[in-house]
Design a protein around this motif. Structure first.
Motif, PDB file in Angstrom:
ATOM      1  N   ILE A  77       0.865  -1.178   0.000  1.00  0.00           N
ATOM      2  CA  ILE A  77       0.000   0.000   0.000  1.00  0.00           C
ATOM      3  C   ILE A  77       0.898   1.224   0.000  1.00  0.00           C
ATOM      4  O   ILE A  77       1.812   1.320   0.825  1.00  0.00           O
ATOM      5  N   THR A  78       0.649   2.141  -0.922  1.00  0.00           N
ATOM      6  CA  THR A  78       1.403   3.396  -0.943  1.00  0.00           C
ATOM      7  C   THR A  78       0.437   4.555  -1.141  1.00  0.00           C
ATOM      8  O   THR A  78      -0.626   4.394  -1.745  1.00  0.00           O
ATOM      9  N   VAL A  79       0.836   5.702  -0.613  1.00  0.00           N
ATOM     10  CA  VAL A  79       0.087   6.926  -0.850  1.00  0.00           C
ATOM     11  C   VAL A  79       0.847   7.675  -1.931  1.00  0.00           C
ATOM     12  O   VAL A  79       2.029   7.978  -1.785  1.00  0.00           O
ATOM     13  N   GLN A  80       0.176   7.942  -3.045  1.00  0.00           N
ATOM     14  CA  GLN A  80       0.819   8.632  -4.156  1.00  0.00           C
ATOM     15  C   GLN A  80       0.871  10.131  -3.891  1.00  0.00           C
ATOM     16  O   GLN A  80       0.223  10.637  -2.981  1.00  0.00           O
ATOM     17  N   ARG A  86      -2.614   3.602  -3.529  1.00  0.00           N
ATOM     18  CA  ARG A  86      -2.346   2.527  -4.481  1.00  0.00           C
ATOM     19  C   ARG A  86      -2.227   1.256  -3.664  1.00  0.00           C
ATOM     20  O   ARG A  86      -1.389   1.165  -2.770  1.00  0.00           O
ATOM     21  N   ILE A  87      -3.127   0.322  -3.917  1.00  0.00           N
ATOM     22  CA  ILE A  87      -3.137  -0.941  -3.186  1.00  0.00           C
ATOM     23  C   ILE A  87      -2.860  -2.047  -4.186  1.00  0.00           C
ATOM     24  O   ILE A  87      -3.624  -2.260  -5.130  1.00  0.00           O
ATOM     25  N   GLY A  88      -1.760  -2.752  -3.991  1.00  0.00           N
ATOM     26  CA  GLY A  88      -1.392  -3.835  -4.889  1.00  0.00           C
ATOM     27  C   GLY A  88      -2.375  -4.990  -4.812  1.00  0.00           C
ATOM     28  O   GLY A  88      -2.965  -5.266  -3.759  1.00  0.00           O
ATOM     29  N   ALA A  89      -2.559  -5.669  -5.921  1.00  0.00           N
ATOM     30  CA  ALA A  89      -3.528  -6.761  -6.022  1.00  0.00           C
ATOM     31  C   ALA A  89      -3.271  -7.874  -5.016  1.00  0.00           C
ATOM     32  O   ALA A  89      -4.207  -8.543  -4.579  1.00  0.00           O
ATOM     33  N   LEU A  90      -2.010  -8.074  -4.618  1.00  0.00           N
ATOM     34  CA  LEU A  90      -1.691  -9.156  -3.689  1.00  0.00           C
ATOM     35  C   LEU A  90      -1.674  -8.707  -2.232  1.00  0.00           C
ATOM     36  O   LEU A  90      -1.242  -9.447  -1.357  1.00  0.00           O
ATOM     37  N   THR A  91      -2.169  -7.523  -1.965  1.00  0.00           N
ATOM     38  CA  THR A  91      -2.250  -7.042  -0.595  1.00  0.00           C
ATOM     39  C   THR A  91      -3.398  -7.766   0.103  1.00  0.00           C
ATOM     40  O   THR A  91      -4.505  -7.849  -0.435  1.00  0.00           O
ATOM     41  N   THR A  92      -3.117  -8.310   1.283  1.00  0.00           N
ATOM     42  CA  THR A  92      -4.138  -9.090   1.983  1.00  0.00           C
ATOM     43  C   THR A  92      -5.161  -8.182   2.656  1.00  0.00           C
ATOM     44  O   THR A  92      -4.908  -7.003   2.918  1.00  0.00           O
ATOM     45  N   HIS A  93      -6.287  -8.766   2.956  1.00  0.00           N
ATOM     46  CA  HIS A  93      -7.353  -8.039   3.652  1.00  0.00           C
ATOM     47  C   HIS A  93      -6.841  -7.539   5.004  1.00  0.00           C
ATOM     48  O   HIS A  93      -7.146  -6.419   5.406  1.00  0.00           O
ATOM     49  N   ALA A  94      -6.067  -8.367   5.697  1.00  0.00           N
ATOM     50  CA  ALA A  94      -5.531  -7.980   7.008  1.00  0.00           C
ATOM     51  C   ALA A  94      -4.601  -6.777   6.883  1.00  0.00           C
ATOM     52  O   ALA A  94      -4.632  -5.875   7.726  1.00  0.00           O
ATOM     53  N   GLU A  95      -3.776  -6.755   5.846  1.00  0.00           N
ATOM     54  CA  GLU A  95      -2.870  -5.620   5.640  1.00  0.00           C
ATOM     55  C   GLU A  95      -3.650  -4.336   5.361  1.00  0.00           C
ATOM     56  O   GLU A  95      -3.287  -3.267   5.842  1.00  0.00           O
ATOM     57  N   ILE A  96      -4.721  -4.448   4.603  1.00  0.00           N
ATOM     58  CA  ILE A  96      -5.548  -3.282   4.290  1.00  0.00           C
ATOM     59  C   ILE A  96      -6.231  -2.781   5.565  1.00  0.00           C
ATOM     60  O   ILE A  96      -6.230  -1.589   5.854  1.00  0.00           O
ATOM     61  N   ALA A  97      -6.803  -3.698   6.337  1.00  0.00           N
ATOM     62  CA  ALA A  97      -7.504  -3.319   7.565  1.00  0.00           C
ATOM     63  C   ALA A  97      -6.562  -2.660   8.569  1.00  0.00           C
ATOM     64  O   ALA A  97      -6.961  -1.726   9.271  1.00  0.00           O
ATOM     65  N   ALA A  98      -5.315  -3.112   8.630  1.00  0.00           N
ATOM     66  CA  ALA A  98      -4.353  -2.603   9.617  1.00  0.00           C
ATOM     67  C   ALA A  98      -3.622  -1.347   9.154  1.00  0.00           C
ATOM     68  O   ALA A  98      -2.961  -0.691   9.968  1.00  0.00           O
ATOM     69  N   SER A  99      -3.720  -1.002   7.890  1.00  0.00           N
ATOM     70  CA  SER A  99      -2.958   0.119   7.339  1.00  0.00           C
ATOM     71  C   SER A  99      -3.486   1.469   7.842  1.00  0.00           C
ATOM     72  O   SER A  99      -4.652   1.818   7.615  1.00  0.00           O
ATOM     73  N   ALA A 100      -2.601   2.238   8.475  1.00  0.00           N
ATOM     74  CA  ALA A 100      -2.969   3.587   8.912  1.00  0.00           C
ATOM     75  C   ALA A 100      -3.317   4.462   7.711  1.00  0.00           C
ATOM     76  O   ALA A 100      -4.225   5.301   7.786  1.00  0.00           O
ATOM     77  N   ASP A 101      -2.617   4.264   6.591  1.00  0.00           N
ATOM     78  CA  ASP A 101      -2.902   5.045   5.380  1.00  0.00           C
ATOM     79  C   ASP A 101      -4.309   4.764   4.863  1.00  0.00           C
ATOM     80  O   ASP A 101      -5.023   5.687   4.456  1.00  0.00           O
TER      81      ASP A 101
END
Length: 174
Positions: A77-80, A86-101
């Motif tokens: 996950i990156t902030v442009q 920008r969230i990569g296709a292989l980013t897990t649901h857990a990574e998305i839920a935990a991301s402060a961004d």
């Protein structure tokens, strides 16, 4: 039994196995593109929580499966500069839920990702697989739709950006 024949464990077990297929594991995006060019009808495998159950039930019977689960370019996950996520296709649901961004920039997405399935699914399942599956019971496509998401896809023919309204075509169809 409904089919008229006796139930046997062997017969039942055979019904839950995928049809035979060729398996390839890509480790780079370029390698994945080469494999897809050589096998245009291949199905992509990432976390496997959508495709594998369909294959076991033989609702999907691909001749070829290309595993993209180890392509590091598709993770993260990156902030442009423009503030978009920008969230990569292989980013897990857990990574998305935990991301402060994500919690800051798309709180509904962070919340929905934290509610997907159970901990095993959240830790292994990917946003790419989830949206590509287009299951109407899934919350992520709905959140992405109301957020006006765009999908950057890449394949043997090159890269393109698809607005969310054009990405989802219907029930389990993208």
């Amino acid at each position: 039994n409904a089919s008229g024949g006796p139930f046997t464990p062997t017969r039942r077990r055979a019904e839950m196995y995928a049809a035979p297929f060729e398996y390839y594991r890509a480790t780079t995006l370029a390698e994945a593109h080469q494999l897809l060019k050589a096998h245009p009808d291949a199905k992509l495998l990432a976390g496997g929580h959508s495709l594998i159950p369909l294959m076991k039930l033989r609702l999907a019977q691909p001749d070829t499966v290309v595993d993209i689960g180890r392509i590091s370019e598709l993770k993260g996950i990156t902030v442009q500069r423009d503030g978009l996520l920008r969230i990569g296709a292989l980013t897990t649901h857990a990574e998305i839920a935990a991301s402060a961004d994500v919690q800051r920039g798309a709180p509904a997405l962070a919340e929905a990702a934290g509610l997907v399935g159970d901990p095993t699914v959240r830790n292994r399942g990917t946003i790419g697989g989830n949206v590509a599956h287009a299951d109407p019971a899934s919350d992520l496509p709905t959140v992405l739709l109301i957020s006006g998401a765009r999908f950057v896809t890449a394949g043997p023919a090159g890269e393109r950006t698809i607005p969310v309204d054009d990405f989802f075509k219907g029930l389990m169809t993208t």
